[in-house]
Design a protein around this motif. Structure first.
Motif, PDB file in Angstrom:
ATOM      1  N   TYR A   1       0.677  -1.239   0.068  1.00 43.35           N
ATOM      2  CA  TYR A   1       0.073  -0.005   0.152  1.00 43.35           C
ATOM      3  C   TYR A   1       0.909   1.133   0.042  1.00 43.35           C
ATOM      4  O   TYR A   1       0.419   2.341  -0.444  1.00 43.35           O
ATOM      5  CB  TYR A   1      -0.931  -0.051   1.343  1.00 43.35           C
ATOM      6  CG  TYR A   1      -0.218  -0.063   2.557  1.00 43.35           C
ATOM      7  CD1 TYR A   1       0.037   1.167   3.054  1.00 43.35           C
ATOM      8  CD2 TYR A   1       0.112  -1.249   3.247  1.00 43.35           C
ATOM      9  CE1 TYR A   1       0.955   1.166   4.203  1.00 43.35           C
ATOM     10  CE2 TYR A   1       0.689  -1.471   4.401  1.00 43.35           C
ATOM     11  CZ  TYR A   1       1.160  -0.093   4.917  1.00 43.35           C
ATOM     12  OH  TYR A   1       1.780  -0.153   6.322  1.00 43.35           O
TER      13      TYR A   1
ATOM     14  N   GLN B   1      -4.298  -0.732   1.980  1.00 42.75           N
ATOM     15  CA  GLN B   1      -4.643  -0.156   3.347  1.00 42.75           C
ATOM     16  C   GLN B   1      -3.698  -1.299   4.257  1.00 42.75           C
ATOM     17  O   GLN B   1      -3.176  -2.496   3.963  1.00 42.75           O
ATOM     18  CB  GLN B   1      -5.906  -0.570   3.924  1.00 42.75           C
ATOM     19  CG  GLN B   1      -6.968   0.270   3.063  1.00 42.75           C
ATOM     20  CD  GLN B   1      -8.434   0.114   3.605  1.00 42.75           C
ATOM     21  OE1 GLN B   1      -8.551   0.356   4.783  1.00 42.75           O
ATOM     22  NE2 GLN B   1      -9.494  -0.445   2.615  1.00 42.75           N
TER      23      GLN B   1
ATOM     24  N   SER C   1      -9.038   4.096  -1.218  1.00 38.46           N
ATOM     25  CA  SER C   1      -8.518   4.515   0.021  1.00 38.46           C
ATOM     26  C   SER C   1      -6.976   4.224   0.155  1.00 38.46           C
ATOM     27  O   SER C   1      -6.452   3.913  -0.880  1.00 38.46           O
ATOM     28  CB  SER C   1      -9.053   3.359   1.176  1.00 38.46           C
ATOM     29  OG  SER C   1      -8.888   1.696   0.459  1.00 38.46           O
TER      30      SER C   1
ATOM     31  N   GLY D   1      -3.298   3.370   2.720  1.00 40.47           N
ATOM     32  CA  GLY D   1      -2.742   3.402   4.103  1.00 40.47           C
ATOM     33  C   GLY D   1      -1.802   4.387   4.163  1.00 40.47           C
ATOM     34  O   GLY D   1      -0.651   4.402   3.136  1.00 40.47           O
TER      35      GLY D   1
ATOM     36  N   ASN E   1      -5.287   4.865   8.191  1.00 38.13           N
ATOM     37  CA  ASN E   1      -5.752   4.954   6.751  1.00 38.13           C
ATOM     38  C   ASN E   1      -6.553   6.067   6.577  1.00 38.13           C
ATOM     39  O   ASN E   1      -7.509   6.792   7.231  1.00 38.13           O
ATOM     40  CB  ASN E   1      -6.613   3.818   6.435  1.00 38.13           C
ATOM     41  CG  ASN E   1      -6.012   2.486   6.716  1.00 38.13           C
ATOM     42  OD1 ASN E   1      -4.686   2.204   6.141  1.00 38.13           O
ATOM     43  ND2 ASN E   1      -6.474   1.464   7.493  1.00 38.13           N
TER      44      ASN E   1
END
Length: 695
Positions: free
Chosen positions: A167, A198, A502, A504, A600
């Motif tokens: 990530y 993530q 999304s 991380g 995150n």
């Protein structure tokens, strides 16, 4: 020629396939039994039924929106591709070792769920990326070539790639994926830096594995569906409902099918949220009960509660931790095996148990006359007089009272020394108590008091059970929307185009780096907008930003919704205040003098929907005269009562009927116990109020 104002929503459930057709003249619906061998055939049958009712040619349909349980069922039943998993050396067994959580600490014979990928199909490579994205051990191209040959020799249909900290730096995963695509263009390949970028390798690896496992099957199914629709003259674009409560293209769904895990239930939550806004209610408990499962979701201020993790295929009595956790945007809800087709049995201690096994649509409950022999919730409701044998599903499915009595008597009543009515009441009370317990736990876990909520119930089974459920929970108001029997399908038509991206990005607030965060958020926004534009075009959009935060040393974080803007380094104080407010809401207090960190970031772009018109709300009304009566077993009085039977079409705004009563319509029936009254509302909803309650 297709008309963009004619849209159809299709929800495939475990028992029924529901169709809702929106057209200039109103809304037409259809409900048919799910075809397990050819689910696309049930879709076509349902669309044709709804179109015939509306008098609309199939060629006029301008948009098809679909939600499916295909992904969930494939994971539960382990029906997926022959799969290989490639990971970092030393982390081959992460998906088998799981976490330290022991979901049943007193069971000495506890068996952990079996991974989707057997150990012999999990391969490792010598590479390592640090948590900050720096390369500690570069990936050798020679080793990549050798791995490609291993995959080709193994005859795999799909490959999942999940490297440590990908990530933060996806370069190594991308290198492997490019080499595999070059050698085998038809091979299905999923990489964790795309599917779930993530923190936490266990959840990230599970997610990319689940995606790769079902991807060939989902892509094949969606391809067949689109082709069948075209053959029938429906040339409209097809969009999918994703589990986060929005719409994505078929192409995106084919590439990232893990986003479809809870697509049907998510449509139901959108359906309930729409009516919550129409009635001006800010605290709602949605209750969706179909033929196989029941789903409960919290909706506050018109928005369903969401999460970025979900657990599928729980193997140990539906206990949290016993399933497969995946990191994907999802409408957060509690789901139990309690539907109309849920099978009742007697356990080793002589107690009635209901679910999670279901008779589904094949063969279905005993009363369906399709070969089912085991007693179900539907058989029990028929025995208790809550269903009309001649008018179930609008008369499309005639029910047999004798077969229902026989199944209940032979499998339950004779063993317990009860007549069929007593045993049937035991079944319905057990399923209602199971659902009530699930609702209590769900609200408590989210720091809420359930008695302050209004219930909105939908699905074919919910209106039969919702009133009794409200009695158990102390809820004073219940809404049954129009079209409740096909609520999820209608919800698809009310959903926005949306996509959640999304990333991380770990930072402590006392070392908050606004430049790094802003750069990451710009990338997330660009990614999300690209997907939304596939369906929404240049339509107006909104952006929602969520930071997942925790106290330093805690194992899990909580979602904190933030205003989306460009941050400065001094904003760490505002982030801390937002975190403490969210933490206090959940746990009643904050922890002083402990560092806070962000793990995150999630950013959602969604198209803006038209404002929901306000419903004409009626709390009192004029009694409805005339009508016929019928008998059913009223759980509130623990006896059979003579109840009013009224057609839903007669429940015009301001009309009131005192319970006990049954309000009948094609897709379902609403049971009004003696403790409640029902009042027709301006938008066609039914409002059930506890007698004597202050509103």
């Amino acid at each position: 020629m297709s008309n963009p104002n004619i849209r159809v929503g299709v929800d495939i459930g475990g028992t029924f396939t529901d169709v809702a057709l929106q057209h200039p003249g109103g809304l037409s619906t259809g409900k048919v039994l799910t075809n397990y061998s050819q689910p696309e055939q049930a879709i076509l049958d349902g669309i044709l039924k709804a179109a015939e009712t509306a008098g609309i040619p199939l060629t006029d349909i301008g948009q098809v929106i679909h939600g499916t349980t295909l992904v969930t069922n494939a994971l539960i039943e382990r029906r997926g591709a022959k799969l290989a998993f490639i990971t970092t050396e030393g982390f081959r067994d992460v998906v088998e070792m799981r976490s330290e959580n022991r979901f049943e600490q007193y069971d000495l014979n506890l068996t952990l769920p079996t991974p989707l990928v057997a150990r012999k199909d999990r391969f490792t490579m010598n590479e390592r990326v640090a948590a900050d994205g720096s390369v500690l051990l570069a990936l050798d191209p020679t080793e990549v070539d050798a791995m490609v040959q291993t995959i080709l020799d193994g005859g795999y249909e799909a490959v999942a790639v999940g490297f440590m900290h990908a990530y933060a730096n996806p370069a190594h995963e991308q290198m492997v994926a490019e080499a595999l695509r070059k050698a085998a263009p038809d091979l299905s390949i999923s990489i964790s830096s795309v599917i779930s970028p993530q923190m936490r390798e266990f959840e990230r690896f599970n997610t990319v594995i689940a995606n790769a496992y079902v991807q060939p099957q989902v892509a094949d199914y969606l391809g067949r569906l689109v082709a069948r629709l075209r053959d029938e003259g429906i040339s409209a674009p097809v969009f999918m409902m994703h589990s986060g409560g929005g719409l994505i293209s078929v192409e995106t769904a084919s590439a990232e099918p893990v986003r479809l895990l809870e697509s049907g239930p998510a449509g139901g939550a959108i359906f309930a949220a729409d009516f919550a806004m129409a009635h001006g209610i800010d605290k709602v408990l949605s209750f969706d009960m179909g033929g196989t499962t029941a789903k409960i979701c919290l909706i506050e201020d018109g928005t369903p509660k969401t999460a970025n993790t979900f657990e599928v295929a729980r193997t140990y009595r539906f206990k949290k931790g016993s399933g497969m956790p995946v990191s994907t945007p999802v409408v957060e809800m509690v789901e139990i095996g309690a539907g109309g087709g849920s099978i009742a049995s007697i356990d080793a201690m002589g107690r009635i148990q209901v679910g999670p096994r279901s008779a589904a649509s094949e063969p279905g409950p005993a009363c369906y006359q399709r070969g089912g022999e085991e007693p179900t919730v539907t058989d029990s409701n028929l025995t208790l007089g809550r269903l009309d044998a001649e008018n179930f599903a609008g008369g499309a499915i005639p029910l047999s009272v004798d077969l229902a009595h026989g199944a209940i008597s032979s499998r339950l009543g004779e063993k317990l020394g009860m007549d069929p009515s007593q045993a049937a009441f035991g079944v319905t009370e057990m399923v209602d108590e199971n659902m009530a317990n699930a609702a209590r736990v769900h609200t408590v876990e989210n720091g809420r008091d359930i008695e302050h909520f209004t219930m909105i119930a939908f699905g074919g089974g919910a209106p039969l059970h919702a009133c009794r459920l409200c009695e158990k929970l102390g809820i004073e108001a219940l809404i049954i929307p129009p079209g409740a029997g096909v609520g999820s399908a209608i919800g698809f038509l009310k959903a926005p185009f949306s996509y959640e991206a999304s990333r991380g990005l770990f930072q402590r607030l006392d070392a908050f780096d606004a430049g790094t965060v802003n750069a990451a958020l710009q990338e997330l926004e660009a990614e999300a907008r690209a997907f939304v534009s596939e369906g929404a075009g240049d339509a107006e959009t909104t952006t929602r930003l969520t930071a997942h935060m925790r106290y330093s040393g805690q194992g899990w974080e909580i979602p904190v919704v933030l205003p989306y803007r460009s941050f400065t380094d001094s904003d760490h104080t505002a982030l801390l205040a937002a975190f403490e407010e969210a933490y206090r809401t959940l746990f009643g207090r904050v922890i002083d003098d402990l560092a806070v960190e962000v793990t995150n970031w999630s950013l959602t772009v969604a198209s803006v929907l038209p404002e929901v018109p306000k419903a004409g709300r009626h709390l009192t009304g004029l009694p409805l005269g005339g009508g016929k009566t019928r008998e059913f077993f009223d759980a509130a009085q623990r006896q059979t009562v003579t109840a009013r039977e009224v057609e839903r079409s007669t429940m015009t705004p301001g009309v009131i009927v005192e319970g006990p009563a049954v309000v009948v319509e094609n897709e379902t029936s609403t049971i009004v116990t003696s403790a409640y009254s029902v009042i027709g509302q301006g938008d066609g909803s039914l409002l059930l109020l506890r007698k004597g309650a202050e509103q």
